[in-house]
Enzyme design. Structure first.
Site, PDB file in Angstrom:
ATOM      1  CB  SER A 170      -3.043  -3.070  -1.084  1.00  0.00           C
ATOM      2  OG  SER A 170      -1.794  -4.134  -1.559  1.00  0.00           O
ATOM      3  CG  ASP A 414       4.242  -0.510  -6.558  1.00  0.00           C
ATOM      4  OD1 ASP A 414       3.583  -2.219  -7.084  1.00  0.00           O
ATOM      5  OD2 ASP A 414       3.463  -0.248  -5.272  1.00  0.00           O
ATOM      6  CG  HIS A 417       0.385  -1.145  -4.950  1.00  0.00           C
ATOM      7  ND1 HIS A 417       1.852  -1.724  -4.597  1.00  0.00           N
ATOM      8  CD2 HIS A 417      -0.589  -2.576  -4.270  1.00  0.00           C
ATOM      9  CE1 HIS A 417       1.381  -2.472  -3.383  1.00  0.00           C
ATOM     10  NE2 HIS A 417      -0.038  -2.710  -3.443  1.00  0.00           N
TER      11      HIS A 417
END
Length: 438
Positions: A170, A414, A417
């Site tokens: 990702s 998070d 990311h």
């Protein structure tokens, strides 16, 4: 220095030429002009050859020698080295990966979040309520030179009739989407599309007959996490020697950008499957993270050497994307992480987790033995400084949050990311620099 011109020009040859000219009954003026040319060639021919040779060496479009990860191939005639897609050379002695972040509101952000419909909701921080915008306004400035300005027109023209593909997890998908956001505004609305086919996502620029693609393969090798949607498994297995399972989809690509790191780091060991996932009794060995990662990198190098043409294609590898899950690493309060961080780390020596150093050593060791160039995009150190650039809590959540989580945002922030626009646009600027000015 001897040249063909000077070695063949002797008094005897001059006499023979004069005799031939007299026989053809040329005019005295033409005869005098030709005689003067012959005289100058004899006297200065060697100097002229040297001058023109130096001028050829100084042409601005000739690539300079660089690190071992850059492709250097001589032409059939033994002339200048040629690197596919290069149009110039980087500044001599410049390390574009060593530098500092400077605030630049005139050049940042490169696009607006609302203007790029291709950003996944896991990366749209403004849409999900992030109150600050400063994370978008930092520009990477190398210490001893400047990055070439990203030129979307040049990038699209270079991709005309070609395929570019990002392969990995990702984080690589975030870099992929960043590239599309940097380019798509130049393409008319009816001439672009994005489609997903299982593990493969394809952005098509129809007027350019070009595609920019992303292929989900978090380990590069076959694993039980290869489903592009359902891959959150706790007991992960990687199949040894299985890179061709995915690699068959990468063949024919002109520019490949690989990454793999985070999924190998689920613990201190990795489970390696020696047989097939279809076997009733599975033959599994446990390897240290470093050894397992080394195995994966060797598989990648072998695949690149077998399937990529160094005269026509380019291969890049994006290094580890750092996390910021422990604020004590940069002098913060115990128990905190990237949540509510709004400024970069200013300490130029900050590195973060020591585990990253050993993985960097593995990459250096394996890539240095590759017979085909793999250009290394060392984004790790410069990204280490950017504790402010993560999505934090400002993203679409995969599952509803509990009251306990909502009461403590640090618990679900998070710190892996990155928001778009933001840091990953710089990764693509570095890719642009190494593609065109190696």
């Amino acid at each position: 220095m001897k040249t063909p011109l000077s070695s063949s020009s002797s008094p005897a040859s001059s006499s023979s030429l004069s005799s031939s000219l007299r026989k053809t009954r040329l005019s005295p003026y033409l005869f005098a002009l030709l005689s003067f040319i012959v005289f100058v060639s004899i006297l200065y021919g060697e100097d002229l050859v040297c001058i023109f040779g130096q001028q050829r060496q100084l042409r601005p479009t000739s690539p300079r020698p660089g690190p071992r990860t850059e492709q250097r191939k001589s032409g059939a005639s033994g002339g200048e080295p040629v690197i596919p897609f290069a149009i110039g050379r980087g500044e001599e002695g410049c390390d574009v990966f060593s530098g500092r972040w400077v605030r630049d509101e005139s050049a940042r952000p490169s696009y607006e979040e609302s203007e790029c419909p291709y950003i996944q909701p896991q990366l749209t921080c403004q849409e999900h309520g992030r109150p600050d915008k400063d994370y978008r306004n930092w520009r990477w400035q190398p210490h001893s030179c400047s990055l070439p300005r990203f030129n979307a027109t040049l990038m699209l023209e270079t991709l005309r009739g070609k395929r570019m593909m990002y392969v990995g997890d990702s984080l690589n998908r975030g870099q992929y989407v960043s590239m599309i956001c940097l380019l798509h505004s130049l393409i008319p609305e009816g001439s672009k599309s994005m489609e997903t086919f299982d593990s493969l996502t394809v952005f098509t620029a129809k007027d350019y007959n070009a595609t920019i693609e992303f292929y989900w393969a978090p380990f590069l090798l076959e694993s039980n996490s290869d489903n592009a949607v359902i891959h959150r498994v706790t007991d992960r297995f990687v199949r040894k020697g299985s890179i061709n399972k995915h690699g068959r989809h990468w063949k024919g690509v002109d520019i490949l950008v690989f990454n793999t790191y985070l999924w190998w780091m689920s613990g201190v060991t990795v489970k390696i499957l020696k047989g097939s996932f279809e076997d009733e009794v599975k033959d599994v060995v446990v390897m240290s993270t470093d050894d397992a990662y080394r195995m994966g990198m060797k598989s990648l190098v072998r695949w690149v050497q077998k399937n990529m043409d160094p005269k026509k294609t380019r291969v890049f590898f994006t290094s580890m994307s750092p996390t910021h899950g422990n604020s004590e690493e940069w002098g913060g309060e115990p128990g905190d992480n990237c949540y509510n961080q709004t400024t970069p780390i200013k300490d130029p020596n900050y590195w973060g987790s020591d585990s990253r150093k050993s993985i960097m050593q593995v990459i250096s060791e394996v890539f240095s033995k590759s017979k085909v160039a793999i250009t290394f995009l060392n984004i790790t150190q410069l990204s280490n400084y950017r504790k402010d650039a993560h999505t934090m809590i400002y993203k679409k959540q995969w599952s509803p949050l509990t009251p306990e989580q909502l009461a403590n945002p640090v618990s679900y922030a998070d710190c892996v990311h990155w928001c778009l626009p933001g840091l990953q646009d710089t990764w693509n600027e570095l890719l642009f620099a190494k593609l065109f000015y190696p």
